[in-house]
Design an enzyme around this catalytic site. Structure first.
Site, PDB file in Angstrom:
ATOM      1  N   ASN A  12     -26.476 -17.321  26.759  1.00 17.32           N
ATOM      2  CA  ASN A  12     -26.676 -16.234  25.805  1.00 17.32           C
ATOM      3  C   ASN A  12     -25.944 -16.637  24.526  1.00 17.32           C
ATOM      4  O   ASN A  12     -24.726 -16.499  24.437  1.00 17.32           O
ATOM      5  CB  ASN A  12     -26.119 -14.921  26.370  1.00 17.32           C
ATOM      6  CG  ASN A  12     -26.199 -13.790  25.355  1.00 17.32           C
ATOM      7  OD1 ASN A  12     -26.859 -13.920  24.320  1.00 17.32           O
ATOM      8  ND2 ASN A  12     -25.529 -12.679  25.643  1.00 17.32           N
ATOM      9  N   LYS A  14     -26.066 -15.302  21.694  1.00 15.45           N
ATOM     10  CA  LYS A  14     -25.737 -14.144  20.839  1.00 15.45           C
ATOM     11  C   LYS A  14     -26.095 -14.452  19.379  1.00 15.45           C
ATOM     12  O   LYS A  14     -26.987 -15.256  19.126  1.00 15.45           O
ATOM     13  CB  LYS A  14     -24.256 -13.762  20.987  1.00 15.45           C
ATOM     14  CG  LYS A  14     -23.830 -13.657  22.445  1.00 15.45           C
ATOM     15  CD  LYS A  14     -22.531 -12.929  22.593  1.00 15.45           C
ATOM     16  CE  LYS A  14     -22.052 -13.041  24.023  1.00 15.45           C
ATOM     17  NZ  LYS A  14     -21.004 -12.109  24.357  1.00 15.45           N
ATOM     18  N   HIS A  98     -27.799  -5.682  27.911  1.00 13.83           N
ATOM     19  CA  HIS A  98     -26.493  -6.336  27.748  1.00 13.83           C
ATOM     20  C   HIS A  98     -25.467  -5.285  27.324  1.00 13.83           C
ATOM     21  O   HIS A  98     -25.800  -4.354  26.579  1.00 13.83           O
ATOM     22  CB  HIS A  98     -26.601  -7.445  26.696  1.00 13.83           C
ATOM     23  CG  HIS A  98     -25.390  -8.327  26.676  1.00 13.83           C
ATOM     24  ND1 HIS A  98     -24.233  -7.965  26.035  1.00 13.83           N
ATOM     25  CD2 HIS A  98     -25.156  -9.550  27.229  1.00 13.83           C
ATOM     26  CE1 HIS A  98     -23.336  -8.931  26.197  1.00 13.83           C
ATOM     27  NE2 HIS A  98     -23.865  -9.901  26.918  1.00 13.83           N
ATOM     28  N   GLU A 100     -23.239  -5.308  25.198  1.00 14.71           N
ATOM     29  CA  GLU A 100     -23.088  -5.146  23.736  1.00 14.71           C
ATOM     30  C   GLU A 100     -24.202  -4.262  23.186  1.00 14.71           C
ATOM     31  O   GLU A 100     -23.986  -3.486  22.251  1.00 14.71           O
ATOM     32  CB  GLU A 100     -23.071  -6.536  23.065  1.00 14.71           C
ATOM     33  CG  GLU A 100     -21.757  -7.265  23.346  1.00 14.71           C
ATOM     34  CD  GLU A 100     -21.832  -8.777  23.330  1.00 14.71           C
ATOM     35  OE1 GLU A 100     -22.810  -9.343  22.793  1.00 14.71           O
ATOM     36  OE2 GLU A 100     -20.902  -9.408  23.873  1.00 14.71           O
ATOM     37  N   GLU A 170     -22.124  -8.243  34.888  1.00  9.97           N
ATOM     38  CA  GLU A 170     -21.240  -8.654  33.807  1.00  9.97           C
ATOM     39  C   GLU A 170     -20.165  -7.587  33.581  1.00  9.97           C
ATOM     40  O   GLU A 170     -20.395  -6.619  32.832  1.00  9.97           O
ATOM     41  CB  GLU A 170     -22.034  -8.839  32.507  1.00  9.97           C
ATOM     42  CG  GLU A 170     -23.063  -9.940  32.567  1.00  9.97           C
ATOM     43  CD  GLU A 170     -23.274 -10.582  31.197  1.00  9.97           C
ATOM     44  OE1 GLU A 170     -23.171 -11.795  31.112  1.00  9.97           O
ATOM     45  OE2 GLU A 170     -23.512  -9.844  30.224  1.00  9.97           O
ATOM     46  N   GLY A 176     -16.383 -12.412  26.917  1.00 13.95           N
ATOM     47  CA  GLY A 176     -15.790 -12.914  25.680  1.00 13.95           C
ATOM     48  C   GLY A 176     -14.279 -12.743  25.614  1.00 13.95           C
ATOM     49  O   GLY A 176     -13.680 -12.910  24.553  1.00 13.95           O
ATOM     50  N   SER A 215     -16.975 -14.796  30.771  1.00 15.88           N
ATOM     51  CA  SER A 215     -16.043 -15.917  30.595  1.00 15.88           C
ATOM     52  C   SER A 215     -16.228 -17.028  31.628  1.00 15.88           C
ATOM     53  O   SER A 215     -15.255 -17.627  32.099  1.00 15.88           O
ATOM     54  CB  SER A 215     -14.595 -15.411  30.574  1.00 15.88           C
ATOM     55  OG  SER A 215     -14.400 -14.548  29.449  1.00 15.88           O
TER      56      SER A 215
HETATM   57  C1  PEP Z   1     -22.372 -12.671  27.747  1.00 16.85           C
HETATM   58  O1  PEP Z   1     -22.441 -12.496  26.551  1.00 16.85           O
HETATM   59  O2  PEP Z   1     -23.291 -12.296  28.454  1.00 16.85           O
HETATM   60  C2  PEP Z   1     -21.184 -13.330  28.289  1.00 16.85           C
HETATM   61  C3  PEP Z   1     -21.031 -13.377  29.575  1.00 16.85           C
HETATM   62  O3  PEP Z   1     -20.288 -13.851  27.367  1.00 16.85           O
HETATM   63  P1  PEP Z   1     -19.013 -14.794  27.701  1.00 16.85           P
HETATM   64  O4  PEP Z   1     -19.484 -15.877  28.624  1.00 16.85           O
HETATM   65  O5  PEP Z   1     -18.576 -15.314  26.377  1.00 16.85           O
HETATM   66  O6  PEP Z   1     -17.987 -13.925  28.353  1.00 16.85           O
END
Ligand code: PEP
Length: 253
Positions: A12, A14, A98, A100, A170, A176, A215
């Site tokens: 992803n 982003k 997601h 976000e 998630e 992040g 992460s």
């Molecule tokens: C994500 O944006 O779906 C995600 C898991 O980000 P990160 O790996 O940076 O935590």
């Protein structure tokens, strides 16, 4: 009953990158992920780069995806991108719900459900994201939150639609932040998700790929992907580093 599920590692990206950087990263990934391997690999790229990526990935082992899709088929929805448009660029996947999008753009369970249905009925595979916030985890609500997010989509889309979907657990507190759920913490929720779906259809629950996101990096991917109900990852930050993402893909059993 346990089916074998082919793992999926999805990037992803982003809202990161420039055309120049995206070209280099895509070329690096294409060179490093060339055998189809143990995992299916997908890149969920920003909308403006999909045309470029479609050409850059043509004939490669890497599938293309988007980070969002409109719930509407077409029409007066300024700024939105339809499933049909994504299919025009050979997208196979679209991330739906997601955290976000839920937190920053007010996407409710109802909106997420409509996007999920739109993706499935259009022939895109939605990667449906669910997960709890830190406050929800600390107050013991993890399963309640995940169940609510999941049940809304099951009720609106029907369990059969999950045969054409991918799920991503998630935990919001791990996205992040550099703070990863332990393999055991993640496995517990993944098993809960599968059981929840199995109440409606055991076969669908068994075949569904449930990714972990939050992460993920090369250093923790092997332990996470080694858990029984974790079928790969949805990778944000670490997917912007070609060598790191390739190592994550290779960490699949
Ligand atoms: C994500 O944006 O779906 C995600 C898991 O980000 P990160 O790996 O940076 O935590």
């Amino acid at each position: 009953m346990t089916m074998s599920r082919r793992s999926l590692v999805a990037a992803n990206w982003k809202m990161n990158g420039t055309l120049h950087g995206i070209r280099k990263l895509t070329a690096d990934l294409r060179a490093g992920i060339n055998d189809g391997g143990r995992a299916e690999v997908a890149i969920c790229a920003p909308f403006p780069y999909l045309a470029e990526m479609q050409h850059a990935l043509n004939g490669s082992a890497i599938a293309l995806g988007a980070q969002n899709v409109s719930e509407h088929e077409s029409g007066a929805y300024t700024g939105e991108v339809s499933a049909a448009m994504l299919l025009d660029y050979n997208c196979a996947f679209a991330i739906v719900g997601h955290s976000e999008r839920r937190a920053l753009y007010g996407e409710t369970d109802a909106v997420v459900t409509r996007k999920f249905v739109r993706a499935v009925t259009s022939g895109l595979t939605p990667i449906l994201c669910v997960g709890e916030s830190l406050a929800e985890r600390e107050s013991g609500q993890t399963q309640d939150v995940v169940a609510r997010q999941l049940d809304a989509v099951i009720a609106g889309a029907g369990i059969g639609a999950f045969a054409k979907a991918v799920l991503a657990y998630e935990p919001v507190w791990a996205i992040g932040t550099g703070r990863t759920a332990s393999p055991e913490q993640a496995q517990e929720v993944h098993a809960f998700i599968r059981l929840r779906l199995a109440r409606h259809d055991e076969g669908v629950a068994d075949r569904l790929r449930v990714l972990y996101g939050g992460s993920v990096k090369a250093a923790n991917a092997g332990a996470l992907f080694g858990m029984a109900d974790i079928d790969g990852g949805l990778v944000g930050g670490a997917s912007l580093d070609g060598a790191e993402f390739i190592s994550i893909c290779r960490a699949v059993r």
